[in-house]
Scaffold this motif. Sequence first.
Motif, PDB file in Angstrom:
ATOM      1  N   CYS A 175     -13.300   0.014   0.963  1.00 50.02           N
ATOM      2  CA  CYS A 175     -13.390   1.368   0.666  1.00 50.02           C
ATOM      3  C   CYS A 175     -12.975   1.993  -0.539  1.00 50.02           C
ATOM      4  N   ALA A 176     -11.831   1.170  -1.198  1.00 49.35           N
ATOM      5  CA  ALA A 176     -11.590   1.294  -2.653  1.00 49.35           C
ATOM      6  C   ALA A 176     -12.619   1.134  -3.409  1.00 49.35           C
ATOM      7  N   THR A 224     -10.147  -1.943   3.695  1.00 45.12           N
ATOM      8  CA  THR A 224      -9.411  -0.795   2.750  1.00 45.12           C
ATOM      9  C   THR A 224      -9.718  -1.272   1.187  1.00 45.12           C
ATOM     10  N   MET A 283      -5.412   7.132   1.663  1.00 43.11           N
ATOM     11  CA  MET A 283      -6.126   5.815   2.265  1.00 43.11           C
ATOM     12  C   MET A 283      -5.104   4.850   2.108  1.00 43.11           C
ATOM     13  N   LEU A 284      -4.342   4.589   1.117  1.00 40.00           N
ATOM     14  CA  LEU A 284      -3.281   3.560   1.102  1.00 40.00           C
ATOM     15  C   LEU A 284      -2.208   3.933   2.138  1.00 40.00           C
ATOM     16  N   LEU A 340     -12.817   3.516   8.193  1.00 43.40           N
ATOM     17  CA  LEU A 340     -11.378   3.034   8.755  1.00 43.40           C
ATOM     18  C   LEU A 340     -10.906   3.490  10.099  1.00 43.40           C
ATOM     19  N   SER A 400      -5.355  -2.311  -3.683  1.00 43.78           N
ATOM     20  CA  SER A 400      -6.013  -2.951  -2.464  1.00 43.78           C
ATOM     21  C   SER A 400      -6.224  -4.345  -2.532  1.00 43.78           C
ATOM     22  N   SER A 413      -7.950  -5.100   8.394  1.00 47.32           N
ATOM     23  CA  SER A 413      -7.619  -4.155   7.676  1.00 47.32           C
ATOM     24  C   SER A 413      -7.426  -3.920   6.336  1.00 47.32           C
ATOM     25  N   TYR A 414      -6.907  -5.133   5.649  1.00 50.15           N
ATOM     26  CA  TYR A 414      -6.733  -4.924   4.260  1.00 50.15           C
ATOM     27  C   TYR A 414      -8.238  -5.246   3.659  1.00 50.15           C
ATOM     28  N   PRO A 461       0.873  -1.217   0.044  1.00 48.63           N
ATOM     29  CA  PRO A 461       0.027   0.006  -0.073  1.00 48.63           C
ATOM     30  C   PRO A 461       0.865   1.353  -0.102  1.00 48.63           C
ATOM     31  N   GLN A 485      -3.558   2.586   5.499  1.00 44.52           N
ATOM     32  CA  GLN A 485      -3.393   1.248   5.579  1.00 44.52           C
ATOM     33  C   GLN A 485      -2.010   0.842   5.881  1.00 44.52           C
TER      34      GLN A 485
END
Length: 511
Positions: A100-101, A97, A121-122, A254, A41, A93-94, A15, A125
């Motif tokens: 969210c993407a 994310t 955002m990345l 997040l 992501s 968490s991954y 990320p 992460q």
Amino acid sequence: MTWEESAITLTVLLPLLGAVAVALVPKRNEDYAKTLALLISIGGFALSLAILVGYDWGARGLQYQLNVGWIEAAGINYHVAIDGISLPLFVLSYLLTMLCAIYSFHHIEEPGRPRAFLSLMLLLQTGMAGCFIAFDLVLFFVFWELVLVPMYFMIGIWGGPNRQYAAIKFFLYTLLGSVFMLVAFLAIYFTAPERTFDIVALQQFGAAGEFAAGFQRWAFLGIFLGLAIKVPMWPFHTWLPDAHTEAPTVGSVLLAGILLKMGTYGFVRIALPVLPDAAVEYAPLIGILAVIAIIYGALCCLAQSDLKRLIAFSSVGHMGFVMLGIATLTPIGINAAIFGMVAHGVITGMLFFLSGTIKDRYHTRTIAELGGGMLKTTPRLGFLLGLTAIASLGLPGLAGFWGEILALLAAFNPAPELVEAGWLTLFRVLMVFGAIGTVLTAGYFLWMMQRVLMGEPPQRWVDAKPQDVGSIEWGAWAPLVVLTVALGPLPFLITAVTDADVNAIMTAFGG
């Protein structure tokens, strides 16, 4: 270097490299940034799944371990690994994310700027995932601080009308807590029999009683302040409702889904096993503050008129159950806490997705203005909100149930050290008040559902015909819906991973 040694590093750095790549996309091709962020992501989530599949669930101890010198003059190592305590949060968490993407394809709030938003955002992460795999105090602190900058800008640029106030409040609160925590880390380094920041070695020193009781008391207090603000525990919670209310939807997802868990994870990973004597001394205080948060959060929810702010205050109460489980210093309590972290990330992340979409469809989050009848105007959106709300209130059969009931069960029989110190009655009283909190939680969610979902819709919404859930949103939400339903009847999906390592670190408390 083998796959086992490099897997975690590759997964965490992907990320970060993706954030740079997205930021370098030419401005005239900004739409490509969304596709690139999604691919990165997805790649990160795929790597986390590969780690999950290759993980030996029945074993205890660190796996995928890499421990090499980093700043050798100061005794700082690049020590990363994963175990059953961190694995569920790492994968979550991954997953969040990636979702969210997907959601960001059509839902980036004003002023737009997808390259900058997705890069942040990345970057966020990387910081979140890094905290769950760091086994050096300095490395942990670096990842811990890394999340502050991207979240500050996500709130401050893409947030609501009071975004600058909320962003500054979030930054100052968490930064202040970090200062106390860093001082405590340095004190532990200089006091340890062998000067080291290695968390595994420090846990061994703690279990062997190498740290004096007086030192533990002050060091634990410093770590407690840093972690309690991040959780956040009452009375350090006041930054959270403002940050959630003003943050963009992805930021709220997040923040609730992962960032808050960094604080509770820090208690389990660092504070309790490194400073066990102080943990016993502070456990009653932590339990009291946790139950205050449960009751206080529920009462605040009953007073809210904004749907998103109601969800924000619900996080205060739900994290109170997590901290109550931790305060019992028992394997059941810690397992309950980890399960509660995952369930809260799934359910409350979904609730924030839904509140953002409701604002997009109805142009308001005010419960009175929504006026009810959502099950008739947007039936699929209303169904998802109802399902997630009853999961969040802890209905048996859904994901929110096990974290709460196991925390209450653990409070009935806390660790032997707490019983010997005369705290058994206190913890059973806390169990009773925690159970009252579950009733209040059901009350405010049912009140919200009655005001938003039930009845006849106002004529203005009938005439406006708001769009129901679209394909992009289904793609972003389907995994969370599946987990919300699956973790209720199948809690062993989490506990089978966590139990062995929880028992290993809790032996100091009679586990």
